[in-house]
Design an enzyme around this catalytic site. Sequence first.
Site, PDB file in Angstrom:
ATOM      1  N   HIS A  43       0.819  -1.206   0.000  1.00  0.00           N
ATOM      2  CA  HIS A  43       0.000   0.000   0.000  1.00  0.00           C
ATOM      3  C   HIS A  43       0.858   1.262   0.000  1.00  0.00           C
ATOM      4  O   HIS A  43       1.610   1.497   0.948  1.00  0.00           O
ATOM      5  CB  HIS A  43      -0.894  -0.026   1.241  1.00  0.00           C
ATOM      6  N   HIS A  85      -0.850  10.783  -1.934  1.00  0.00           N
ATOM      7  CA  HIS A  85      -2.163  10.336  -1.486  1.00  0.00           C
ATOM      8  C   HIS A  85      -3.099  11.474  -1.104  1.00  0.00           C
ATOM      9  O   HIS A  85      -4.183  11.617  -1.650  1.00  0.00           O
ATOM     10  CB  HIS A  85      -2.043   9.378  -0.302  1.00  0.00           C
TER      11      HIS A  85
END
Length: 292
Positions: A43, A85
Amino acid sequence: MPARTVTMSAAAFLGSCALLLPAAQAQASAPRHHDDAPVVYAHRGASGYAPENTLAAVDAADDLGIAWVENDVQFSKDGVLVVVHDTDLARTTDVEQLFPGRTSYAVKDFTAAEIAKLDAGSWFGQEFAGARIPTLTQYLRKVERNHQKLLLEIKSPEIYPGIEKETLRILREEGWLDRDHVKNKLVIQSFGADSVKKVHQLRPDVVTGFLGNPAVADLPAYAKFTDQINPYFSAATADYVAAVHRLKGAHGKKLRVNTWTVNDAASAAAVDAAGVDGIITNFPDVVREATR
């Protein structure tokens, strides 16, 4: 770099030892629903061991032997795709120190040249000081050099018109839309259903994923344009996974389920028992050991 490798290996060892016992108990109490262990996705790279979405995190995943990395792409102010992100730069960079007095620290309000100046590593650890936010082009080249694969998330597409087309353009420019990459090394996902639909319309051959857990009654509509339903791990129950698996996706194959973000062995064993196809995690070594 040596410091990174030592720190990561120690953390991996300790995390695995601390968490393997509950994993074994969970696996012993519940039968596996499939023959193969779920695919492990790092991730934002192996972001438990290196600053998220940096090239160092890609390398950290590679050091652990993890084939798949996940990332996020957004537009800079001047239309360059960057890998980050949050839609705001403050949490993971020194943007407030480097650009004091700005009224906004949103990614979309900074040019690619300004973003390239930011330190995206010091917040995680001084050994990563000076790590940069990579462009998508830089990121793809690193992943390719490492012979890894990419789960690419189009982030907040509602605020970035045209991001799907530009993402595909960069992928094509870097050789990621040839037969081998499309078949074996690339998935594009998003929380935006319209964004996933757009990617499917522009490149019907590309594997796509929808992030979220649509109601079971709505799954057939999603199956028309996506190949994966990727829910938060608490929603990845055995019943829900089975409902997804009953359907075929946009490419005529069984819909897959990749769940996120699973960071401990007990949770990994639980979603594995529920039958998921993949697990997205900051600690890919811990999840891999728990689901072997």
